[in-house]
Design a protein around this motif. Structure first.
Motif, PDB file in Angstrom:
ATOM      1  N   ILE A 137      -4.990   5.914  -3.056  1.00  0.00           N
ATOM      2  CA  ILE A 137      -4.317   4.779  -2.443  1.00  0.00           C
ATOM      3  C   ILE A 137      -4.111   3.714  -3.510  1.00  0.00           C
ATOM      4  CG2 ILE A 137      -4.399   3.062  -0.598  1.00  0.00           C
ATOM      5  CD1 ILE A 137      -4.272   5.984   0.364  1.00  0.00           C
ATOM      6  N   LEU A 138      -2.862   3.248  -3.637  1.00  0.00           N
ATOM      7  CA  LEU A 138      -2.517   2.290  -4.682  1.00  0.00           C
ATOM      8  C   LEU A 138      -1.755   1.112  -4.088  1.00  0.00           C
ATOM      9  CD1 LEU A 138      -1.220   4.935  -7.254  1.00  0.00           C
ATOM     10  CD2 LEU A 138      -3.467   3.825  -7.286  1.00  0.00           C
ATOM     11  N   CYS A 139      -1.582   0.083  -4.917  1.00  0.00           N
ATOM     12  CA  CYS A 139      -0.803  -1.092  -4.535  1.00  0.00           C
ATOM     13  C   CYS A 139       0.274  -1.316  -5.585  1.00  0.00           C
ATOM     14  CB  CYS A 139      -1.706  -2.329  -4.409  1.00  0.00           C
ATOM     15  SG  CYS A 139      -0.808  -3.861  -4.081  1.00  0.00           S
ATOM     16  N   ASN A 140       1.532  -1.347  -5.155  1.00  0.00           N
ATOM     17  CA  ASN A 140       2.644  -1.548  -6.081  1.00  0.00           C
ATOM     18  C   ASN A 140       2.617  -2.920  -6.747  1.00  0.00           C
ATOM     19  OD1 ASN A 140       4.408   0.624  -6.546  1.00  0.00           O
ATOM     20  ND2 ASN A 140       5.216   0.496  -4.474  1.00  0.00           N
ATOM     21  N   GLU A 166      -4.073  -2.496 -10.664  1.00  0.00           N
ATOM     22  CA  GLU A 166      -5.504  -2.263 -10.870  1.00  0.00           C
ATOM     23  C   GLU A 166      -6.218  -1.824  -9.595  1.00  0.00           C
ATOM     24  OE1 GLU A 166      -5.160  -6.695  -9.842  1.00  0.00           O
ATOM     25  OE2 GLU A 166      -3.974  -5.151 -10.833  1.00  0.00           O
ATOM     26  N   MET A 167      -5.550  -1.958  -8.456  1.00  0.00           N
ATOM     27  CA  MET A 167      -6.162  -1.571  -7.186  1.00  0.00           C
ATOM     28  C   MET A 167      -6.058  -0.060  -6.983  1.00  0.00           C
ATOM     29  SD  MET A 167      -4.875  -4.691  -4.685  1.00  0.00           S
ATOM     30  CE  MET A 167      -5.665  -3.967  -3.233  1.00  0.00           C
ATOM     31  N   GLU A 168      -7.180   0.542  -6.574  1.00  0.00           N
ATOM     32  CA  GLU A 168      -7.212   1.992  -6.382  1.00  0.00           C
ATOM     33  C   GLU A 168      -8.307   2.346  -5.393  1.00  0.00           C
ATOM     34  OE1 GLU A 168      -6.500   5.065  -9.713  1.00  0.00           O
ATOM     35  OE2 GLU A 168      -8.687   4.978  -9.508  1.00  0.00           O
ATOM     36  N   ALA A 169      -8.015   3.295  -4.520  1.00  0.00           N
ATOM     37  CA  ALA A 169      -9.006   3.797  -3.562  1.00  0.00           C
ATOM     38  C   ALA A 169      -8.661   5.245  -3.230  1.00  0.00           C
ATOM     39  CB  ALA A 169      -9.023   2.933  -2.302  1.00  0.00           C
ATOM     40  N   TYR A 170      -9.548   5.898  -2.462  1.00  0.00           N
ATOM     41  CA  TYR A 170      -9.357   7.304  -2.134  1.00  0.00           C
ATOM     42  C   TYR A 170      -9.684   7.553  -0.668  1.00  0.00           C
ATOM     43  CZ  TYR A 170      -9.409   7.800  -7.193  1.00  0.00           C
ATOM     44  OH  TYR A 170      -9.121   7.664  -8.527  1.00  0.00           O
ATOM     45  N   ILE A 171      -8.884   8.428  -0.050  1.00  0.00           N
ATOM     46  CA  ILE A 171      -9.150   8.869   1.324  1.00  0.00           C
ATOM     47  C   ILE A 171      -9.247  10.389   1.304  1.00  0.00           C
ATOM     48  CG2 ILE A 171      -8.202   9.055   3.656  1.00  0.00           C
ATOM     49  CD1 ILE A 171      -7.046   6.251   3.283  1.00  0.00           C
ATOM     50  N   VAL A 197       0.845  -1.198   0.000  1.00  0.00           N
ATOM     51  CA  VAL A 197       0.000   0.000   0.000  1.00  0.00           C
ATOM     52  C   VAL A 197       0.878   1.245   0.000  1.00  0.00           C
ATOM     53  CG1 VAL A 197      -1.765   1.287   1.255  1.00  0.00           C
ATOM     54  CG2 VAL A 197      -1.827  -1.215   1.229  1.00  0.00           C
ATOM     55  N   PHE A 198       0.569   2.162  -0.934  1.00  0.00           N
ATOM     56  CA  PHE A 198       1.321   3.420  -0.962  1.00  0.00           C
ATOM     57  C   PHE A 198       0.445   4.543  -1.492  1.00  0.00           C
ATOM     58  CE2 PHE A 198       1.733   2.170  -5.340  1.00  0.00           C
ATOM     59  CZ  PHE A 198       1.977   3.331  -6.070  1.00  0.00           C
ATOM     60  N   CYS A 199       0.898   5.766  -1.233  1.00  0.00           N
ATOM     61  CA  CYS A 199       0.224   6.969  -1.732  1.00  0.00           C
ATOM     62  C   CYS A 199       1.288   7.899  -2.308  1.00  0.00           C
ATOM     63  CB  CYS A 199      -0.541   7.666  -0.607  1.00  0.00           C
ATOM     64  SG  CYS A 199      -1.273   9.225  -1.137  1.00  0.00           S
ATOM     65  N   PRO A 200       1.156   8.307  -3.583  1.00  0.00           N
ATOM     66  CA  PRO A 200       2.152   9.178  -4.206  1.00  0.00           C
ATOM     67  C   PRO A 200       1.893  10.674  -3.998  1.00  0.00           C
ATOM     68  CG  PRO A 200       0.568   8.467  -5.850  1.00  0.00           C
ATOM     69  CD  PRO A 200       0.162   7.815  -4.553  1.00  0.00           C
ATOM     70  N   ASP A 201       0.747  11.030  -3.404  1.00  0.00           N
ATOM     71  CA  ASP A 201       0.368  12.436  -3.273  1.00  0.00           C
ATOM     72  C   ASP A 201       1.269  13.190  -2.293  1.00  0.00           C
ATOM     73  OD1 ASP A 201      -1.740  12.023  -5.049  1.00  0.00           O
ATOM     74  OD2 ASP A 201      -3.085  11.407  -3.433  1.00  0.00           O
ATOM     75  N   LYS A 202       1.545  14.449  -2.578  1.00  0.00           N
ATOM     76  CA  LYS A 202       2.424  15.261  -1.733  1.00  0.00           C
ATOM     77  C   LYS A 202       1.871  15.433  -0.324  1.00  0.00           C
ATOM     78  CE  LYS A 202       4.592  17.964  -5.419  1.00  0.00           C
ATOM     79  NZ  LYS A 202       4.805  19.330  -5.977  1.00  0.00           N
ATOM     80  N   CYS A 203       0.565  15.577  -0.208  1.00  0.00           N
ATOM     81  CA  CYS A 203      -0.027  15.875   1.098  1.00  0.00           C
ATOM     82  C   CYS A 203       0.025  14.687   2.055  1.00  0.00           C
ATOM     83  CB  CYS A 203      -1.463  16.372   0.945  1.00  0.00           C
ATOM     84  SG  CYS A 203      -2.610  15.148   0.292  1.00  0.00           S
ATOM     85  N   SER A 204       0.176  13.487   1.528  1.00  0.00           N
ATOM     86  CA  SER A 204       0.217  12.309   2.408  1.00  0.00           C
ATOM     87  C   SER A 204       1.040  11.192   1.773  1.00  0.00           C
ATOM     88  CB  SER A 204      -1.204  11.816   2.693  1.00  0.00           C
ATOM     89  OG  SER A 204      -1.844  11.450   1.480  1.00  0.00           O
ATOM     90  N   LYS A 205       2.216  11.530   1.347  1.00  0.00           N
ATOM     91  CA  LYS A 205       3.051  10.554   0.651  1.00  0.00           C
ATOM     92  C   LYS A 205       3.581   9.516   1.635  1.00  0.00           C
ATOM     93  CE  LYS A 205       6.726  10.334  -2.797  1.00  0.00           C
ATOM     94  NZ  LYS A 205       7.660  11.126  -3.617  1.00  0.00           N
ATOM     95  N   LYS A 224      -1.287   7.871   9.812  1.00  0.00           N
ATOM     96  CA  LYS A 224      -2.070   8.965  10.397  1.00  0.00           C
ATOM     97  C   LYS A 224      -2.155  10.131   9.420  1.00  0.00           C
ATOM     98  CE  LYS A 224      -2.486  11.915  14.473  1.00  0.00           C
ATOM     99  NZ  LYS A 224      -1.903  12.254  15.798  1.00  0.00           N
ATOM    100  N   TYR A 225      -3.374  10.608   9.179  1.00  0.00           N
ATOM    101  CA  TYR A 225      -3.620  11.725   8.263  1.00  0.00           C
ATOM    102  C   TYR A 225      -3.772  13.014   9.069  1.00  0.00           C
ATOM    103  CZ  TYR A 225      -4.259   8.574   4.339  1.00  0.00           C
ATOM    104  OH  TYR A 225      -4.042   7.659   3.348  1.00  0.00           O
ATOM    105  N   ASP A 226      -2.776  13.882   8.972  1.00  0.00           N
ATOM    106  CA  ASP A 226      -2.797  15.105   9.776  1.00  0.00           C
ATOM    107  C   ASP A 226      -2.863  16.382   8.946  1.00  0.00           C
ATOM    108  OD1 ASP A 226      -0.280  15.024   8.702  1.00  0.00           O
ATOM    109  OD2 ASP A 226       0.778  14.883  10.615  1.00  0.00           O
ATOM    110  N   LYS A 227      -3.146  16.257   7.641  1.00  0.00           N
ATOM    111  CA  LYS A 227      -3.243  17.438   6.785  1.00  0.00           C
ATOM    112  C   LYS A 227      -4.668  17.606   6.277  1.00  0.00           C
ATOM    113  CE  LYS A 227       1.592  17.476   5.381  1.00  0.00           C
ATOM    114  NZ  LYS A 227       2.555  17.389   4.263  1.00  0.00           N
TER     115      LYS A 227
END
Length: 196
Positions: free
Chosen positions: A125-128, A132-137, A92-100, A115-118
């Motif tokens: 949300i992706l899987c290396n 094909e896996m994708e989600a959003y928080i 599980v990983f996230c490439p976005d700057k706000c929660s990389k 922990k999401y503090d921003k």
């Protein structure tokens, strides 16, 4: 003394029970694919008060090579547990700057957290291992939010009386925010029409 206590308690319950309303409505789209009605986050942009996230962690599961739920709104400061209930490794990983972040690879039965503090972060949300896996928080300021069902219906309970801006978030579509006035009790109906 006991009579006074019970009377005071009854008055408080009466006041707080009837000083909040329910916002209901529906998200519509002109697109033929009705799947975009589901998993839309409807939320109050900003509310007065200091809101603390629940001590209980939010959860995003991985099962049958799918993130469940696909869309997860949370309050800022919340911790999300990423479970693996598949018989294969996930990363599980996230490439976005706000929660990389990158939680690394882990197997079935393992839980890793972040922990999401921003405030305002909209993380993909992706899987290396499984592209094909994708989600959003979606990270929000207050607890007044809901996720639409497959028909686009939503319900936000316990919203205090007042004037607010209500918005929607959707992974593909957009809609203009609306200014609303929430009554002290009862229901307020708010509908959205989304487009590209």
């Amino acid at each position: 003394m006991y009579k006074r206590f019970f009377f005071t308690t009854a008055i408080a319950l009466f006041i707080f029970g009837f000083c909040a309303a329910q916002i209901t409505g529906k998200v519509e789209t002109e697109l033929t694919k009705t799947k975009y009605k589901a998993n839309t986050v409807v939320y109050i942009e900003k509310a007065e008060g200091n809101f603390k996230p629940s001590a209980k962690h939010a959860q995003m599961d991985q099962k049958n090579l799918t993130f469940i739920p696909r869309v997860l709104p949370i309050m800022v400061g919340s911790t999300v547990d990423f479970l693996n209930n598949d018989d294969v490794l996930h990363n599980v990983f996230c490439p976005d700057k706000c929660s990389k972040f990158d939680l690394g690879s882990y197997g079935k039965g393992v839980v890793k957290s972040y922990k999401y503090d921003k405030l305002g972060c909209q993380s993909v949300i992706l899987c290396n291992v499984h592209p094909e896996m994708e989600a959003y928080i979606i990270v929000l300021q207050n607890p007044y939010f809901a996720v639409t069902d497959k028909e686009g219906n939503f319900s936000i309970k316990g919203v205090p009386a007042g004037k607010y801006t209500i918005q929607v978030w959707n992974e593909k579509l957009k809609s203009a925010p609306q200014q609303i006035t929430v009554p002290a009790s009862g229901k307020l109906v708010v509908n959205f029409n989304m487009a590209k």
